[in-house]
Design an enzyme around this catalytic site. Structure first.
Site, PDB file in Angstrom:
ATOM      1  N   CYS A 191       0.851  -1.196   0.000  1.00 14.73           N
ATOM      2  CA  CYS A 191       0.000   0.000   0.000  1.00 14.73           C
ATOM      3  C   CYS A 191       0.886   1.245   0.000  1.00 14.73           C
ATOM      4  CB  CYS A 191      -0.899   0.036   1.235  1.00 14.73           C
ATOM      5  SG  CYS A 191      -1.737  -1.502   1.629  1.00 14.73           S
ATOM      6  N   HIS A 195       0.918   4.665  -2.247  1.00 18.62           N
ATOM      7  CA  HIS A 195       0.133   5.756  -1.659  1.00 18.62           C
ATOM      8  C   HIS A 195       0.891   6.608  -0.649  1.00 18.62           C
ATOM      9  CE1 HIS A 195      -3.362   4.488  -3.875  1.00 18.62           C
ATOM     10  NE2 HIS A 195      -3.148   3.248  -3.480  1.00 18.62           N
ATOM     11  N   ARG A 234     -12.568  -3.024  -0.722  1.00 21.30           N
ATOM     12  CA  ARG A 234     -11.559  -2.353  -1.541  1.00 21.30           C
ATOM     13  C   ARG A 234     -10.172  -2.939  -1.263  1.00 21.30           C
ATOM     14  NH1 ARG A 234      -9.071  -1.177  -5.027  1.00 21.30           N
ATOM     15  NH2 ARG A 234      -8.418   0.819  -5.914  1.00 21.30           N
ATOM     16  N   CYS A 238      -7.771  -4.690  -4.064  1.00 16.11           N
ATOM     17  CA  CYS A 238      -6.401  -4.227  -4.258  1.00 16.11           C
ATOM     18  C   CYS A 238      -5.434  -5.409  -4.140  1.00 16.11           C
ATOM     19  CB  CYS A 238      -6.077  -3.160  -3.225  1.00 16.11           C
ATOM     20  SG  CYS A 238      -4.814  -2.040  -3.777  1.00 16.11           S
TER      21      CYS A 238
END
Lengths: 277, 122, 109
Positions: A191, A195, A234, A238
């Site tokens: 992640c 991000h 979500r 992902c």
């Protein structure tokens, strides 16, 4: 004796590591500052728009969809679920302070009794079981998903307000943080890799959203068919994309991840049931 | 002629049948993708997710994540170094976003060689 | 007349070919009725199944590992030991790589 010295020096190392370990607030500040440094013109409040914050065109499109959301009927279904009394006559509103208004921003919270993270979805299920109803499956968008699509709108505008207090809460937070930064799946992404480290960069054609703000706008109605996605659905999507078999929606790993992830959004206003590409 | 025509007809049918089999066999056998196709395919190399390729007009992407693929011979005088980079980019940079195509068997060695040949020409 | 002879030969060749195709079909059906894999294939499949399960428990299972395991199971249904071994090897390797990945350094710290 040698073994003892070795053991003591190891303990010393552990102590040193624990001392330099950043607090959740340090973590959050450093992630937010990373975004601010790279995009000084984007207002903190606008982080809730995610990738839209980088693209006025996409934001205009979003605003157009949000004027008359085509999925309003779905939120209505959720409202019906929320309003319908249980068999014992009680309602969801009876389980929460302020009848469920401005509560979602306090979740996930850490429960000292069970030593576990409690998500808003878990609190809704606890309300059901406490009143003699069967719990919903967290992965079922037709029940739990729809229910949150309305219930979370009652907290629109509330600031995210996640608390990490005490050693056990910190351990759950750290486990979520680890998940966020851990490479997973055959494609080897994390992640954080996208991000945090590559925020605002473009992956083929899509801007990579900033981590702060990401937890504020769920569930979302996504894509051309406005499919309902809770935050953990979500996560599963992902994970699937990076070729990891998704973990359990509503399971402890994703709950801890949501705990850390939501903490990064502290101070940002919630808005549920928005449209996302 | 009347007498032999049924045999001929049968033979002709067999020839058509055999030809049909051969064609099916050929259609079943997938055409091996080129290095460029592997590089563009988002289920394979998916290079365009992170790299632009200013030297190839067919390479359509808006990405700015990783360095553009150009002057590859200048940047990697040794082809083996470029191959190693595609095989496992985390060796040179632990924090890289680039998937380790060889180490994780995302591409076969043969496929990596084709991709490397292709980008080496950029 | 030469043409005729060639045509006749082709007809015979064609029917042989057809016979071969049909024959192999019948043969495969025979095999399916006899559920046996080689020991090596059975072992490979059992190993892959257990390694995939381990990776799953650790939350480190790659979709490529499950995909290959499914292919190995399909091959086992068809009694194709060679294919079972090939797919099971991929499944095991991908599952091991997924577990090893948990030891990779964290990103973006």
């Amino acid at each position: 004796m040698k073994k003892l010295i070795w053991l003591i020096s190891c303990l010393g190392c552990l102590g040193a590591v624990a001392n330099v370990q950043a607090s959740p607030e340090d973590d959050r500040r450093s992630v937010v500052q990373g975004v601010q440094k790279k995009f000084p013109d984007i207002k903190f409040e606008d982080y809730v728009h995610g990738a839209l914050a980088f693209s006025p065109d996409a934001k205009a499109q979003y605003d157009a969809v949000m004027t008359f959301p085509p999925y309003d009927a779905e939120i209505e279904k959720g409202a019906k679920l929320w309003e319908t009394s249980f068999k014992n006559g009680k309602r969801y509103a009876d389980c929460f302070p302020r009848s469920g208004k401005n509560v979602a921003g306090n979740y996930p919270m850490f429960d000292e009794k069970t030593k576990k993270v409690v998500t808003f979805e878990m609190a809704l299920n606890q309300c059901r079981t406490a009143n003699g109803e069967a719990p919903y499956k967290h992965s079922d968008m037709n029940t739990m998903g729809l229910l949150t699509a309305y219930a979370r709108t009652l907290s629109d505008g509330m600031r995210m307000n996640i608390k990490v207090e005490g050693k056990d809460a910190l351990a759950a937070y750290e486990s979520g943080k680890r998940f966020f930064h851990q490479r997973r799946g055959q494609l080897n992404f994390s992640c954080a890799g996208c991000h945090i480290s590559n925020v605002g960069n473009v992956l083929r054609t899509e801007y990579l959203s900033m981590a702060p703000g990401q937890a504020t706008h769920w569930p979302a109605f996504r894509g051309g068919d406005y499919s309902l996605f809770t935050l953990q659905r979500r996560y599963a999507a992902c994970n699937q994309m990076v070729r990891l078999v998704p973990l359990e929606i509503g399971g402890e790993e994703y709950n801890n991840l949501e705990y850390y992830h939501s903490y990064l959004s502290n101070g940002l206003p919630l808005q549920a049931s928005v449209f996302r590409k | 002629m009347n007498q032999i025509s049924p045999t001929l007809r049968a033979a002709g049918a067999c020839v058509i049948l055999i030809a049909g089999f051969l064609q099916v066999a050929r259609a079943d056998e997938p055409k091996a993708p080129t290095g460029q196709e592997l590089a563009f395919d988002n289920r394979k190399g998916n290079c365009l997710a992170c790299h632009s390729m200013p030297g190839d007009a067919k390479a359509v992407t808006s990405t700015n994540i990783a360095p553009p693929l150009l002057d590859m011979k200048g940047r990697f005088p040794e082809r083996a170094k470029l191959y190693a980079q595609v095989w496992d980019a985390t060796k040179a940079n632990a924090d890289t976003l680039m998937p380790p195509f060889g180490k994780h068997r995302i591409l076969s060695d043969d496929e990596i060689n084709k991709v490397v040949d292709y980008i080496y020409g950029l | 007349m030469n043409v005729l002879r060639i045509a006749a030969r082709m007809a015979v060749g064609g029917s042989l070919l057809l016979g071969g195709v049909l024959g192999s079909g019948v043969h495969a059906a025979d095999d399916a009725a006899n559920p046996s894999l080689t020991d090596e294939a059975s072992l490979a499949l059992a190993n892959a199944t257990s390694v995939v399960e381990k990776a799953k428990v650790k939350g480190a299972l790659w979709t490529t590992a499950t995909g290959a395991l499914t292919q190995a199971q399909e091959a086992a249904k068809k009694q194709d030991s060679a294919a079972v071994i090939q797919h099971a090897a991929v499944a095991s390797e991908q599952a091991f790589l997924g577990m090893a990945q948990l030891g990779y350094p964290l990103m973006g710290n």
